[in-house]
Scaffold this motif. Structure first.
Motif, PDB file in Angstrom:
ATOM      1  N   MET A   1       0.851  -1.180   0.000  1.00 20.48           N
ATOM      2  CA  MET A   1       0.000   0.000   0.000  1.00 20.48           C
ATOM      3  C   MET A   1       0.893   1.239   0.000  1.00 20.48           C
ATOM      4  SD  MET A   1      -3.032   1.185   2.632  1.00 20.48           S
ATOM      5  CE  MET A   1      -4.167   0.011   1.908  1.00 20.48           C
TER       6      MET A   1
ATOM      7  N   MET B   1       1.329   5.245   0.546  1.00 21.77           N
ATOM      8  CA  MET B   1       0.698   6.331   1.298  1.00 21.77           C
ATOM      9  C   MET B   1       1.574   7.580   1.245  1.00 21.77           C
ATOM     10  SD  MET B   1      -0.512   6.260   5.308  1.00 21.77           S
ATOM     11  CE  MET B   1      -1.789   5.049   4.954  1.00 21.77           C
TER      12      MET B   1
ATOM     13  N   ALA C   1      -3.297   4.373  -1.126  1.00 27.20           N
ATOM     14  CA  ALA C   1      -3.996   4.511   0.156  1.00 27.20           C
ATOM     15  C   ALA C   1      -5.160   5.491   0.082  1.00 27.20           C
ATOM     16  CB  ALA C   1      -3.013   4.946   1.239  1.00 27.20           C
TER      17      ALA C   1
ATOM     18  N   ALA D   1      -4.677   3.525   8.949  1.00 29.15           N
ATOM     19  CA  ALA D   1      -3.786   2.709   8.120  1.00 29.15           C
ATOM     20  C   ALA D   1      -3.938   1.231   8.453  1.00 29.15           C
ATOM     21  CB  ALA D   1      -2.337   3.150   8.315  1.00 29.15           C
TER      22      ALA D   1
END
Length: 213
Positions: free
Chosen positions: A42, A44, A74, A94
C-alpha cells in the motif's frame, strides 16, 4: 544579426533547453535481516494537498505494479488530510486499510523540504571558429577564431527533498528507507513520474518487491 550574435543567441537557447527534471538518491538504508520480497504494497503519501497525494500514490503504485507486485493507493481506502492527522489516528486508519486489503508492506512518502534557490554561472570566454571566404583562392572557405564572451547569468533551481520509508506490516518495522532530491520538476506530474522512475527500480534491486518471483 551578425554571426557572432547568432552564436550567442543559439547558446542561450541551448542553455534554456537544458533544464530537465532529475532525481538523485541521497541516502538508502535497508534492514538486511528483512526477507523483503513483499507481494502487496500500500502506497501512502503524507500530504494535506489532495491532488499531490493522489498523483504521488497513483504514480508509485502504477510503477510498482509494473514489476508484477500488487500495489494499492492509500487514498482509495484512507480519506482525509494525512499530514494534519495525529499519529494515533493515522495509524488506526492505516491499520484498518491494511487488514481490509491484506497488504504485507506500506510505502510512505513524506515531504522534507521544497525550496527554490538561485544559482549563478560566471561569465565564460570561448574561442569560436568562424568561416571566412577567401575569393583570392577561388572562393576558398577558411576558418578563423574569434573570442566570444558569454555573460554571467542566474538560474533558479527548485529542489524537492522527500523521505520514503517501507514498513513491514507484520512487524511494524521500517525495512527500507531513502532520502531523495528532485531538481527542477517541470510540473507536479513530471516531478512525481521522475521520482517514481528512480525510487521503484531501487526498491526492486534491493529485493523489496516480490512481483514475478
Amino acid at each position: 544579426m551578425n554571426i557572432r550574435m547568432s552564436l550567442i543567441a543559439a547558446a542561450f537557447m541551448i542553455l534554456a533547453g537544458c533544464t530537465t527534471t532529475t532525481t538523485d538518491l541521497l541516502s538508502v538504508a535497508l534492514d538486511k535481516q528483512s526477507p523483503g520480497q513483499f507481494e502487496k504494497i500500500m502506497v501512502m503519501a503524507i500530504s494535506d494537498n489532495e491532488q499531490v497525494r493522489t498523483i504521488v500514490e497513483q504514480s508509485l503504485a502504477g510503477k510498482i505494479a509494473s514489476t508484477g507486485t500488487v500495489a494499492l493507493a492509500a487514498s482509495d481506502y484512507v480519506p482525509g488530510h494525512l499530514a494534519s492527522m495525529d499519529k494515533e489516528t493515522l495509524h488506526r486508519h492505516a491499520e484498518e486499510a491494511i487488514r481490509e486489503n491484506g497488504a504485507d508492506a506500506v510505502l510512505v512518502t513524506t515531504l522534507i523540504d521544497n525550496s527554490v534557490r538561485d544559482q549563478y554561472t560566471p561569465p565564460q570566454v570561448n574561442q569560436v571558429a568562424m568561416p571566412v571566404v577567401e575569393p583570392r583562392f577561388g572562393n576558398y572557405v577558411g576558418m578563423q577564431y574569434e573570442t566570444v564572451m558569454m555573460p554571467g547569468y542566474f538560474t533558479s533551481l527548485q529542489e524537492v527533498y522527500i523521505q520514503t520509508t517501507l514498513f513491514d506490516t507484520a512487524t511494524g518495522h521500517a525495512v527500507w528507507k531513502a532520502q531523495s532530491k528532485t531538481i527542477n520538476p517541470v510540473s507536479l506530474e513530471d516531478g512525481v513520474k521522475n521520482f517514481s522512475n528512480v525510487m521503484v527500480p531501487r526498491l526492486e534491486s534491493d529485493g523489496m518487491l516480490g512481483g514475478g518471483n
